[in-house]
Design an enzyme around this catalytic site. Structure first.
Site, PDB file in Angstrom:
ATOM      1  N   TYR A   1      48.794 109.208  53.414  1.00 49.71           N
ATOM      2  CA  TYR A   1      48.728 109.688  54.760  1.00 49.71           C
ATOM      3  C   TYR A   1      48.080 108.516  55.325  1.00 49.71           C
ATOM      4  CZ  TYR A   1      45.787 112.236  58.387  1.00 49.71           C
ATOM      5  OH  TYR A   1      45.545 112.390  59.352  1.00 49.71           O
TER       6      TYR A   1
ATOM      7  N   SER B   1      43.706 108.762  62.682  1.00 50.05           N
ATOM      8  CA  SER B   1      42.438 109.099  61.928  1.00 50.05           C
ATOM      9  C   SER B   1      41.644 108.033  61.324  1.00 50.05           C
ATOM     10  CB  SER B   1      43.253 109.745  60.621  1.00 50.05           C
ATOM     11  OG  SER B   1      42.221 110.006  59.531  1.00 50.05           O
TER      12      SER B   1
HETATM   13  N1  LIG Z   1      41.742 117.797  60.633  1.00 45.81           N
HETATM   14  C1  LIG Z   1      41.251 116.648  60.356  1.00 45.81           C
HETATM   15  O1  LIG Z   1      40.230 116.572  59.630  1.00 45.81           O
HETATM   16  C2  LIG Z   1      42.028 115.519  60.958  1.00 45.81           C
HETATM   17  C3  LIG Z   1      41.089 114.227  60.863  1.00 45.81           C
HETATM   18  C4  LIG Z   1      42.025 113.049  61.288  1.00 45.81           C
HETATM   19  C5  LIG Z   1      42.867 113.090  61.960  1.00 45.81           C
HETATM   20  N2  LIG Z   1      43.778 114.481  62.100  1.00 45.81           N
HETATM   21  C6  LIG Z   1      44.990 114.435  62.797  1.00 45.81           C
HETATM   22  O2  LIG Z   1      44.824 115.047  63.921  1.00 45.81           O
HETATM   23  C7  LIG Z   1      45.925 115.744  64.392  1.00 45.81           C
HETATM   24  C8  LIG Z   1      46.058 117.554  64.448  1.00 45.81           C
HETATM   25  O3  LIG Z   1      45.558 117.786  63.270  1.00 45.81           O
HETATM   26  P1  LIG Z   1      44.865 119.218  63.041  1.00 45.81           P
HETATM   27  O4  LIG Z   1      43.536 118.993  62.369  1.00 45.81           O
HETATM   28  O5  LIG Z   1      44.638 119.760  64.547  1.00 45.81           O
HETATM   29  O6  LIG Z   1      45.965 119.704  62.282  1.00 45.81           O
HETATM   30  P2  LIG Z   1      46.533 121.418  62.283  1.00 45.81           P
HETATM   31  O7  LIG Z   1      45.410 122.108  62.742  1.00 45.81           O
HETATM   32  O8  LIG Z   1      47.100 121.420  61.153  1.00 45.81           O
HETATM   33  O9  LIG Z   1      47.506 121.411  63.545  1.00 45.81           O
HETATM   34  C9  LIG Z   1      48.726 120.629  63.258  1.00 45.81           C
HETATM   35  C10 LIG Z   1      49.605 120.778  64.744  1.00 45.81           C
HETATM   36  O10 LIG Z   1      50.660 120.249  64.352  1.00 45.81           O
HETATM   37  C11 LIG Z   1      51.723 121.075  64.615  1.00 45.81           C
HETATM   38  N3  LIG Z   1      52.893 120.733  63.808  1.00 45.81           N
HETATM   39  C12 LIG Z   1      53.002 120.559  62.407  1.00 45.81           C
HETATM   40  N4  LIG Z   1      54.202 120.085  62.045  1.00 45.81           N
HETATM   41  C13 LIG Z   1      54.963 120.156  62.996  1.00 45.81           C
HETATM   42  C14 LIG Z   1      56.303 119.798  63.470  1.00 45.81           C
HETATM   43  N5  LIG Z   1      57.269 119.448  62.317  1.00 45.81           N
HETATM   44  N6  LIG Z   1      56.879 119.880  64.756  1.00 45.81           N
HETATM   45  C15 LIG Z   1      56.091 120.285  65.608  1.00 45.81           C
HETATM   46  N7  LIG Z   1      54.914 120.554  65.500  1.00 45.81           N
HETATM   47  C16 LIG Z   1      54.186 120.427  64.342  1.00 45.81           C
HETATM   48  C17 LIG Z   1      51.350 122.317  64.157  1.00 45.81           C
HETATM   49  O11 LIG Z   1      52.108 123.717  64.870  1.00 45.81           O
HETATM   50  P3  LIG Z   1      53.139 124.471  64.113  1.00 45.81           P
HETATM   51  O12 LIG Z   1      52.662 124.681  62.683  1.00 45.81           O
HETATM   52  O13 LIG Z   1      53.099 125.590  65.027  1.00 45.81           O
HETATM   53  O14 LIG Z   1      54.257 123.739  64.096  1.00 45.81           O
HETATM   54  C18 LIG Z   1      50.097 122.601  64.820  1.00 45.81           C
HETATM   55  O15 LIG Z   1      49.889 122.568  66.126  1.00 45.81           O
HETATM   56  C19 LIG Z   1      47.163 115.157  63.199  1.00 45.81           C
HETATM   57  O16 LIG Z   1      47.747 114.204  63.471  1.00 45.81           O
HETATM   58  C20 LIG Z   1      46.054 114.734  62.195  1.00 45.81           C
HETATM   59  O17 LIG Z   1      46.736 113.840  61.346  1.00 45.81           O
HETATM   60  C21 LIG Z   1      43.303 115.467  61.813  1.00 45.81           C
END
Ligand SMILES: NC(=O)c1ccc[n+]([C@@H]2O[C@H](COP(=O)([O-])OP(=O)(O)OC[C@H]3O[C@@H](n4cnc5c(N)ncnc54)[C@H](OP(=O)(O)O)[C@@H]3O)[C@@H](O)[C@H]2O)c1
Length: 260
Positions: free
Chosen positions: A148, A135
């Site tokens: 985080y 991130s």
């Molecule tokens: N969105 C942002 O603003 C942002 C910014 C910087 C970095 N990131 C990083 O990008 C990555 C993806 O984030 P996103 O924004 O796409 O979030 P998201 O929409 O909440 O998606 C998270 C994904 O992780 C899966 N997941 C969560 N807990 C899990 C577990 N215990 N076991 C297996 N799968 C799990 C969820 O699927 P299920 O619920 O089906 O398991 C979902 O597919 C993360 O590492 C996050 O920290 C996000």
């Protein structure tokens, strides 16, 4: 790296950034294995030729199973994308420790253990790539998200060290550091909720498809670290050159969030 016919294992791919990456990798001709807990969404992302691995990555055994299932189905694993992650809104000095441990278990230890299972296969094959989604909070502190950001600093540190450890094995390591991305991430947090002001800033966020484009392009050109969007790159640069100036700006934003 040319992605055509490569086998790519992506964690957290039932929605958000992981699902957008899976779709883009498939367009590039790759074979995909996707991991998450939500069966329907995961199967739809995997599509006909892909492999959907239903698993909760908080369970260490599921990490071994995910890598084994991929190798069993496709015979190899070329790229591991550690994308699954979760956030937590709470001042670190009073955050619930059990929740913090759970967040680190997914954001850091699952990443590390997936790598430990995948690397022996990549070494045997003579190469591969590991992509860890960190991130912008892995490069500068976000005070509404301190624990985080600590977990994401750990991911960046792991990626940078691992790149050197594995350089002789032909395994490339890349960190991806997105800013705000329009996904369910802010709703799916372990605890707390985004302060209103941050929630409203959502309209300036990039889409998961834009984030996936940056990740895939970075992998194709063997980048070390991908920071997206460009404003994040400027912020990281400013923090490296003049950290106290950035601190001052973050302090003034934090003061308006009412998180004490
Ligand atoms: N969105 C942002 O603003 C942002 C910014 C910087 C970095 N990131 C990083 O990008 C990555 C993806 O984030 P996103 O924004 O796409 O979030 P998201 O929409 O909440 O998606 C998270 C994904 O992780 C899966 N997941 C969560 N807990 C899990 C577990 N215990 N076991 C297996 N799968 C799990 C969820 O699927 P299920 O619920 O089906 O398991 C979902 O597919 C993360 O590492 C996050 O920290 C996000």
């Amino acid at each position: 790296m040319d992605l055509d016919r490569k086998v790519i294992l992506i964690t957290g791919a039932s929605e958000g950034i992981g699902a957008a990456c899976a779709r883009l990798f498939r367009e590039r001709g790759a074979q995909i294995a996707v991991v998450a807990r939500s069966r329907e969404k995961l199967e739809s992302v995997a599509g006909a030729g892909g492999l959907a691995i239903l698993a909760d990555l908080l369970d260490p055994d599921s990490r071994r199973r995910a890598v084994e299932a991929t190798v069993q189905r496709f015979g190899r694993i070329d790229v591991l994308v550690n994308n699954a992650g979760v956030g937590m809104y709470a001042p670190s000095w009073k955050a619930d420790l059990e929740g913090v441990r759970r967040m680190f278990e997914l954001n850091y230890f699952a990443v590390l253990e997936m790598i430990q299972h995948a690397v022996p296969h990549m070494k045997r094959q003579g190469g591969g790539a590991i992509v860890n989604v960190s991130s912008i909070g892995g490069m500068i502190p976000l005070p509404w998200f301190t624990n985080y950001t600590a977990s994401k600093y750990a991911v960046c540190g792991l990626t940078d060290g691992l790149r050197i450890e594995l350089s002789a094995s032909g395994i490339h390591c890349m960190a991806v550091c997105p800013g705000y991305v329009q996904t369910g991430f802010q709703r799916n947090v372990i605890s707390g909720k985004p302060p209103d002001k941050l929630w409203r800033a959502r309209k300036f966020a990039i889409t998961p498809e834009q984030c996936a484009q940056a990740l895939v392009r970075g992998l194709e050109r063997n980048a070390r670290t991908v920071i997206v969007p460009r404003a994040g790159r400027l912020l990281a640069l400013a923090y490296a050159i003049a950290p106290s100036l950035v601190d001052r700006r973050l302090r003034s934003i934090y003061g308006t969030l009412d998180m004490q």
